[in-house]
Design a protein around this motif. Structure first.
Motif, PDB file in Angstrom:
ATOM      1  N   CYS A   1       0.778  -1.014  -0.054  1.00 40.62           N
ATOM      2  CA  CYS A   1       0.188  -0.032   0.111  1.00 40.62           C
ATOM      3  C   CYS A   1       0.860   1.077  -0.003  1.00 40.62           C
ATOM      4  CB  CYS A   1      -0.921   0.037   1.272  1.00 40.62           C
ATOM      5  SG  CYS A   1      -1.973   1.354   1.399  1.00 40.62           S
TER       6      CYS A   1
ATOM      7  N   VAL B   1       0.280   4.267   0.995  1.00 39.40           N
ATOM      8  CA  VAL B   1      -0.016   4.962   1.916  1.00 39.40           C
ATOM      9  C   VAL B   1       0.643   4.687   3.348  1.00 39.40           C
ATOM     10  CG1 VAL B   1      -1.932   6.087   3.296  1.00 39.40           C
ATOM     11  CG2 VAL B   1      -2.248   5.734   0.915  1.00 39.40           C
ATOM     12  N   CYS B   2       0.302   3.373   3.683  1.00 33.14           N
ATOM     13  CA  CYS B   2       0.606   2.893   5.140  1.00 33.14           C
ATOM     14  C   CYS B   2       1.704   1.925   4.940  1.00 33.14           C
ATOM     15  CB  CYS B   2      -0.460   1.928   5.927  1.00 33.14           C
ATOM     16  SG  CYS B   2      -0.742   0.733   5.050  1.00 33.14           S
TER      17      CYS B   2
ATOM     18  N   CYS C   1      -4.340  -0.199   0.424  1.00 34.36           N
ATOM     19  CA  CYS C   1      -5.146  -1.292   0.969  1.00 34.36           C
ATOM     20  C   CYS C   1      -6.495  -0.699   1.379  1.00 34.36           C
ATOM     21  CB  CYS C   1      -4.444  -1.715   2.407  1.00 34.36           C
ATOM     22  SG  CYS C   1      -4.466  -0.174   3.678  1.00 34.36           S
TER      23      CYS C   1
ATOM     24  N   CYS D   1      -7.013   2.323   3.655  1.00 33.53           N
ATOM     25  CA  CYS D   1      -6.182   3.544   3.199  1.00 33.53           C
ATOM     26  C   CYS D   1      -6.901   4.092   1.919  1.00 33.53           C
ATOM     27  CB  CYS D   1      -4.723   3.407   2.786  1.00 33.53           C
ATOM     28  SG  CYS D   1      -3.560   3.293   4.352  1.00 33.53           S
TER      29      CYS D   1
END
Ligand SMILES: [Zn+2]
Length: 234
Positions: free
Chosen positions: A95, A97-98, A137, A140
């Motif tokens: 992902c 983002v995370c 994910c 996110c």
């Protein structure tokens, strides 16, 4: 193809309002380090670094722009992806983002796209779309779709076959004194192209194939915490 020495995912704050910063985002303290380092290889065989190491090229032999690796340094640039972390997340289906595992179902990997403005999109858009945006994910995706201001019209898509297509970056031409000269515009380069020796890559490009549009409402069902309105991704 592998990317070495990538900083493990960890939560970072943007410095103001403690905003979470996407793992793959670039920070102002992470400078591109190519000035003075690039050269023309012996015999005019293409672009290279004066002190080149195997880590400077990917598995296809394409040269990559050097960039500092210091997430958390300076200010985050939410619109720019760090070249190494972008490639790392793409290749490992993480992902963006995370930094955790991206969502995958029988319909494929999850991507959050910006629906194109202007002329009517083709009926099968985004089938065959070339993208530099790594997957996401579910939590996110829901967070970013709600809070990211530059995703004016976000669309969730699943791709069963996100195919590694090539790279994004820029071409150089041999200049005087052995110094390579950059062409003014950025380009996409498919792997295997004969002009690859003169290309400096900054992002990995995938082709989204076997796509289906995902239901945005479904992203929240197993996403604890994403609905926290005080938290903004971008
Ligand atoms: Zn995530």
């Amino acid at each position: 193809m592998s990317v070495h020495s990538v900083t493990p995912p960890r939560p970072l704050s943007g410095g103001t309002n403690r905003l979470p910063v996407p793992y793959a985002a670039a920070w102002s303290g992470e400078r591109v380090r190519i000035r003075g380092a690039l050269t023309v290889r012996p015999g005019g065989a293409g672009l290279g670094y004066r002190d080149e190491t195997p880590e400077d090229r990917d598995g296809q032999g394409v040269l990559w722009a050097r960039m500092d690796r210091a997430p958390g340094s300076g200010r985050p640039d939410f619109r720019a992806l760090h070249s190494i972390r972008q490639r790392h997340t793409m290749l490992n289906k993480l992902c963006q983002v995370c930094g955790g595992q991206a969502s995958r179902t029988s319909q494929g990997w999850l991507f959050l796209l910006q629906r194109p403005a202007g002329p009517p999109e083709s009926a099968d858009w985004p089938e065959g779309l070339l993208s530099t945006k790594p997957p996401v994910c579910r939590p996110c995706a829901a967070l970013a779709a709600r809070h990211c201001p530059h995703l004016a019209d976000p669309l969730l898509v699943r791709s069963r076959k996100p195919r590694t297509w090539g790279v994004f970056g820029g071409f150089f031409t041999p200049g005087g004194n052995g110094k390579p000269v950059p062409r003014p515009s950025d380009d996409y380069l498919p792997y295997g192209h004969p002009a690859a020796p003169w290309f400096l890559a900054s992002q990995l490009v995938i082709e989204l194939t076997r796509c289906t549009r995902a239901d945005a409402s479904g992203t929240a069902s197993d996403a604890p915490g994403w609905h926290d309105r005080s938290t903004r991704v971008h």
